[in-house]
Design an enzyme around this catalytic site. Structure first.
Site, PDB file in Angstrom:
ATOM      1  CD1 TRP A 234      22.839  54.516  14.050  1.00  0.00           C
ATOM      2  CD2 TRP A 234      22.683  52.292  14.099  1.00  0.00           C
ATOM      3  NE1 TRP A 234      22.345  54.100  12.840  1.00  0.00           N
ATOM      4  CE2 TRP A 234      22.239  52.731  12.847  1.00  0.00           C
ATOM      5  CE3 TRP A 234      22.675  50.917  14.384  1.00  0.00           C
ATOM      6  CZ2 TRP A 234      21.785  51.859  11.854  1.00  0.00           C
ATOM      7  CZ3 TRP A 234      22.228  50.046  13.393  1.00  0.00           C
ATOM      8  CH2 TRP A 234      21.781  50.521  12.152  1.00  0.00           C
ATOM      9  NE  ARG A 235      14.190  53.604  16.849  1.00  0.00           N
ATOM     10  CZ  ARG A 235      13.587  54.223  15.837  1.00  0.00           C
ATOM     11  NH1 ARG A 235      14.041  55.393  15.393  1.00  0.00           N
ATOM     12  NH2 ARG A 235      12.523  53.679  15.262  1.00  0.00           N
ATOM     13  CB  ALA A 236      18.457  49.980  13.433  1.00  0.00           C
ATOM     14  CG  ASP A 237      19.241  54.547   9.602  1.00  0.00           C
ATOM     15  OD1 ASP A 237      19.260  54.404   8.378  1.00  0.00           O
ATOM     16  OD2 ASP A 237      20.268  54.520  10.302  1.00  0.00           O
ATOM     17  CD  GLU A 289      24.187  58.604  13.720  1.00  0.00           C
ATOM     18  OE1 GLU A 289      24.793  59.477  13.094  1.00  0.00           O
ATOM     19  OE2 GLU A 289      24.055  57.442  13.307  1.00  0.00           O
ATOM     20  CG  HIS A 290      18.905  57.266  13.850  1.00  0.00           C
ATOM     21  ND1 HIS A 290      19.688  56.293  13.277  1.00  0.00           N
ATOM     22  CD2 HIS A 290      19.151  58.396  13.164  1.00  0.00           C
ATOM     23  CE1 HIS A 290      20.379  56.807  12.291  1.00  0.00           C
ATOM     24  NE2 HIS A 290      20.078  58.096  12.196  1.00  0.00           N
ATOM     25  CD  GLU A 311      21.058  60.959  10.429  1.00  0.00           C
ATOM     26  OE1 GLU A 311      21.314  61.492   9.332  1.00  0.00           O
ATOM     27  OE2 GLU A 311      21.128  59.735  10.619  1.00  0.00           O
ATOM     28  CE1 TYR A 314      18.335  59.674   9.267  1.00  0.00           C
ATOM     29  CE2 TYR A 314      18.018  57.677   7.989  1.00  0.00           C
ATOM     30  CZ  TYR A 314      18.842  58.671   8.462  1.00  0.00           C
ATOM     31  OH  TYR A 314      20.164  58.661   8.125  1.00  0.00           O
TER      32      TYR A 314
END
Length: 406
Positions: A234-237, A289-290, A311, A314
């Site tokens: 996970w890369r932070a959103d 994600e991201h 995902e 964003y």
């Protein structure tokens, strides 16, 4: 010990307790003086200083305060403490011991190296390994764990890997990674009878506080016969609010506020979730994600994925992501055999219009198959133009189908 089973032979390995090193994080370590109360007081002082400077000079200057203060006495003490922790865990690994990480946060001063067959690194209570802090000019950016080539039977499980704080990083170091298995340029087919297994592994770039963090690729696999089971990369959103930053109105819920900082594409940069270059690598339950380029890159032969969830980022736009034809899952053009089942990719382009040509990109040949693959439009600007290769599955978009499967 071996035990007969209807489906085959079940084998277990009994490890004498004296062959296990039980690591303790700061706050629980019998030889270290730090306590949670001391750490809480240190954080409180940082927060007060940041808020005071934010009020006087604006949040942007305050954001640099904590990093600028990284050389004061309290932080130097933390570095010495981290070196003690890192050195004793590495000494245990060098001695061929298995390592159990008790619950806590372990800030490393260098990557842990695994160089013995059949070693186990097991985290309890989601023990967290934090990579060393990094700034431009520090040399190569280092991660958390490196497994040497030609080592078999290693087990890494139940751990969170976290990118360290980083400042003034202009260009991501393409060699940087939080977990590396094998070595680039070193042929290592692995052992199908005794594979390396990575399970219940959670990896993040950002999210824990307001300091920036970067890494090029979260996980790199160069060796063959590696099994991944339950990986979330996970890369932070979103992260904690910056000093002086006020919650903004929620982007979709009326009369609600977002009590967190929304990450933009110049923050917490990470190019890829996983880069698989080894042959005969299998993933059972993979989520990425991201990240800001291809989320998964797979160039090894005979790769297998059973369930993939992704995902897209964003905070990108067409120029930075869609026009560069980045994808959620890419199998490189020279791969002859690859199989994936249950692949789902969804989009929420929060900040700007972005149209991604394809969720999955792979060579069109008989040995490469994707079964039960779909895309989903959640919200936001733009969407995904096709499920696979720009021609299989129509676009998902607000004014059309929200879910398309092939």
């Amino acid at each position: 010990e071996g035990e007969g089973e209807d489906e085959g032979e079940l084998t277990t390995r009994t490890v004498p307790f004296e062959r296990v090193f039980v690591a303790r994080a700061p706050g629980f370590h019998p030889e270290l003086k730090a306590s949670f109360a001391q750490r809480a007081e240190q954080e409180r002082r940082w927060q007060q200083q940041s808020e005071a400077e934010a009020a006087a000079a604006g949040a942007s200057e305050a954001e640099g305060t904590r990093v600028a203060g990284m050389d004061d006495g309290s932080i130097a003490y933390d570095r010495a403490e981290s070196e003690h922790i890192t050195a004793e865990i590495q000494a245990a690994l060098d001695a061929g011991l298995d390592v159990v990480l008790t619950p806590g946060i372990y800030t490393l001063t260098r990557p842990l190296k695994i160089e013995h067959n059949d070693q186990v690194v097991l985290g309890l209570g989601l023990a967290t390994l934090v990579a060393p802090d990094y700034a431009d000019g520090d040399g190569a950016q280092e991660g958390c764990i490196r497994v040497a080539p030609h080592v078999e039977g290693v087990r890494i499980a139940g751990i969170m890997l976290q990118a360290g704080r980083s400042t003034t990083v202009a260009v991501l170091d393409p060699t940087s990674t939080l977990l590396q298995v094998g070595e680039e340029g070193t042929a290592d087919p692995g052992n199908v009878a005794n594979p390396i297994v990575i399970s219940d592994l959670f990896v993040r770039v950002g999210g824990s506080d307001f300091d920036d963090a970067t890494i090029h690729t979260m996980v790199k696999i160069f060796s063959g016969n590696v099994v991944g089971d339950d990986l979330w990369l996970w890369r932070a959103d979103h992260t904690a609010l910056r000093p002086g930053e006020t919650p903004r109105v929620h982007h979709t819920i009326p009369d609600a506020h977002e009590d967190y900082h929304l990450v933009t594409m110049d923050e917490h940069r990470c190019a890829h979730g996983v880069d698989v270059q080894g042959d005969d690598v299998s993933m059972y339950g993979l989520a990425v994600e991201h990240t800001l380029q291809d989320l998964v890159r797979w160039s090894g032969e005979r790769g297998l994925t059973l369930f993939y969830q992704s995902e897209l980022p964003y905070d990108v736009d067409s120029a930075s992501f869609g026009d560069k034809h980045y994808a959620a899952y890419r199998v490189t053009e020279d791969v002859q055999e690859h199989n994936a089942w249950g692949v789902g990719v969804y989009s929420f382009f929060r900040d700007a219009p972005c149209m991604v040509p394809a969720a999955v990109v792979h060579p069109e040949r008989a040995g490469v198959t994707f079964t039960h693959t779909f895309t989903r439009h959640l919200n936001g600007h733009g969407s995904i133009a096709s499920v696979i290769n720009g021609k299989h599955g129509p676009a998902t978009r607000p004014d059309g189908p929200l879910l398309v499967a092939v």
